[in-house]
Design a protein around this motif. Structure first.
Motif, PDB file in Angstrom:
ATOM      1  N   ARG A   1      59.950  27.265  36.193  1.00 21.79           N
ATOM      2  CA  ARG A   1      58.828  27.524  37.101  1.00 21.79           C
ATOM      3  C   ARG A   1      57.933  28.589  36.487  1.00 21.79           C
ATOM      4  O   ARG A   1      58.395  29.620  36.021  1.00 21.79           O
ATOM      5  N   TYR A   2      56.619  28.325  36.542  1.00 25.94           N
ATOM      6  CA  TYR A   2      55.628  29.214  35.962  1.00 25.94           C
ATOM      7  C   TYR A   2      54.582  29.522  37.022  1.00 25.94           C
ATOM      8  O   TYR A   2      53.908  28.613  37.516  1.00 25.94           O
ATOM      9  N   VAL A   3      54.482  30.795  37.383  1.00 23.88           N
ATOM     10  CA  VAL A   3      53.634  31.219  38.490  1.00 23.88           C
ATOM     11  C   VAL A   3      52.479  32.046  37.934  1.00 23.88           C
ATOM     12  O   VAL A   3      52.695  33.123  37.363  1.00 23.88           O
ATOM     13  N   PHE A   4      51.268  31.546  38.108  1.00 29.17           N
ATOM     14  CA  PHE A   4      50.092  32.190  37.538  1.00 29.17           C
ATOM     15  C   PHE A   4      49.180  32.735  38.626  1.00 29.17           C
ATOM     16  O   PHE A   4      48.869  32.032  39.589  1.00 29.17           O
TER      17      PHE A   4
ATOM     18  N   ASP B   1      46.078  40.004  53.028  1.00 25.86           N
ATOM     19  CA  ASP B   1      46.793  41.108  53.666  1.00 25.86           C
ATOM     20  C   ASP B   1      48.262  40.758  53.892  1.00 25.86           C
ATOM     21  O   ASP B   1      49.136  41.624  53.787  1.00 25.86           O
ATOM     22  N   ARG B   2      48.547  39.497  54.202  1.00 27.22           N
ATOM     23  CA  ARG B   2      49.928  39.075  54.379  1.00 27.22           C
ATOM     24  C   ARG B   2      50.683  39.164  53.057  1.00 27.22           C
ATOM     25  O   ARG B   2      51.841  39.603  53.005  1.00 27.22           O
ATOM     26  N   LEU B   3      50.024  38.764  51.984  1.00 26.51           N
ATOM     27  CA  LEU B   3      50.645  38.802  50.656  1.00 26.51           C
ATOM     28  C   LEU B   3      50.978  40.240  50.275  1.00 26.51           C
ATOM     29  O   LEU B   3      52.082  40.537  49.798  1.00 26.51           O
ATOM     30  N   TYR B   4      50.032  41.145  50.518  1.00 28.36           N
ATOM     31  CA  TYR B   4      50.268  42.555  50.216  1.00 28.36           C
ATOM     32  C   TYR B   4      51.370  43.128  51.106  1.00 28.36           C
ATOM     33  O   TYR B   4      52.191  43.939  50.658  1.00 28.36           O
ATOM     34  N   ALA B   5      51.381  42.738  52.387  1.00 26.22           N
ATOM     35  CA  ALA B   5      52.407  43.238  53.303  1.00 26.22           C
ATOM     36  C   ALA B   5      53.793  42.796  52.866  1.00 26.22           C
ATOM     37  O   ALA B   5      54.759  43.572  52.923  1.00 26.22           O
ATOM     38  N   GLN B   6      53.916  41.561  52.414  1.00 30.48           N
ATOM     39  CA  GLN B   6      55.195  41.072  51.901  1.00 30.48           C
ATOM     40  C   GLN B   6      55.624  41.883  50.684  1.00 30.48           C
ATOM     41  O   GLN B   6      56.804  42.226  50.532  1.00 30.48           O
TER      42      GLN B   6
ATOM     43  N   ALA C   1      58.046  37.497  46.223  1.00 32.63           N
ATOM     44  CA  ALA C   1      58.750  37.129  47.455  1.00 32.63           C
ATOM     45  C   ALA C   1      58.541  35.667  47.802  1.00 32.63           C
ATOM     46  O   ALA C   1      59.426  35.016  48.356  1.00 32.63           O
ATOM     47  N   MET C   2      57.379  35.128  47.458  1.00 34.00           N
ATOM     48  CA  MET C   2      57.070  33.738  47.790  1.00 34.00           C
ATOM     49  C   MET C   2      57.603  32.742  46.769  1.00 34.00           C
ATOM     50  O   MET C   2      58.101  31.673  47.134  1.00 34.00           O
ATOM     51  N   PHE C   3      57.497  33.085  45.484  1.00 37.65           N
ATOM     52  CA  PHE C   3      57.754  32.089  44.441  1.00 37.65           C
ATOM     53  C   PHE C   3      58.797  32.520  43.412  1.00 37.65           C
ATOM     54  O   PHE C   3      59.059  31.777  42.473  1.00 37.65           O
ATOM     55  N   GLY C   4      59.389  33.694  43.576  1.00 31.51           N
ATOM     56  CA  GLY C   4      60.318  34.225  42.582  1.00 31.51           C
ATOM     57  C   GLY C   4      61.741  33.748  42.756  1.00 31.51           C
ATOM     58  O   GLY C   4      61.984  32.761  43.471  1.00 31.51           O
TER      59      GLY C   4
END
Length: 209
Positions: free
Chosen positions: A111-114, A183-188, A31-34
């Motif tokens: 873009r490469y997200v690790f 927790d915000r990351l998991y909620a997203q 959701a943030m970087f895709g």
């Protein structure tokens, strides 16, 4: 590895690089970087994307940039931390070699997200990343689906460590460093998954009509 998976029981010490990224965590990152469309390090069963590389493919011998140009999205990597190993003269593991390859791929575009350990003292730490988001709160990983505990000592729900998200993208225009609550990351991620389930249910109803 396939032979070990087929054994009747397993031990935690042998799970090694096979710990899985939990779905809510992956979808939160997505959701943030895709959109994340290419899983760089998969065993063929734990892939988070329809397109992926296995150890047999050897991601470090692949042109990630060319593949992403076909898929129209970003790549995701939850990399193996095992010691550097070679196959036919080509490195297939080793964080230093993985970071070197992603830097080379960034220059070609994409873009490469690790998802990595927050281990800034390690020699492989990617200071060259265009963005690093440190996750506040320790993150957990899941056992592989094939894991069958040998005895009660082998039962574990997760492996926990401090984590960070490293983004390699020449087109990145945001801050170099950020922090995000676990927790915000998991909620997203949970919200994203709920949306996918709702859409799947809607399509199923339409197909049955």
């Amino acid at each position: 590895m396939n032979a070990y998976k087929a054994e009747a029981t397993h031990e935690l010490k042998d799970v090694g690089d096979q710990w899985r990224t939990p779905d809510p965590l992956f979808w939160g990152i997505n959701a943030m970087f895709g959109p994340l469309v290419l899983d760089l390090f998969s065993d063929g069963e734990n892939s988070k994307c329809e397109a992926y590389y296995t150890a047999e493919d050897n991601a470090l011998a692949q042109d990630w940039s060319a593949r992403l140009s076909e898929l129209n999205g970003a790549a995701f990597g939850n990399p193996p931390y095992s010691r550097a190993k070679q196959h036919e003269g080509q490195y297939i593991t080793g964080m230093r070699h993985i970071v070197e390859h992603v830097i080379a791929m960034r220059e070609l575009g994409g873009r490469y997200v690790f998802l990595i350990k927050s281990a800034t003292s390690e020699v492989w730490w990617p200071e060259q990343a265009d963005h690093i988001a440190f996750i506040r709160g320790r993150i957990g990983f899941d056992l592989p689906t094939w894991f069958k505990p040998k005895d009660e000592k082998q039962v574990a729900t997760s492996a926990f460590f401090a984590g960070a998200i490293a983004v390699f993208d020449k087109q990145w225009h945001g801050p170099a460093i950020a922090y995000i609550e676990r927790d915000r990351l998991y909620a997203q991620g949970e919200a994203f998954m709920a949306q996918i389930r709702r859409e799947a249910a809607r399509l199923a109803v339409r197909a049955a009509a």
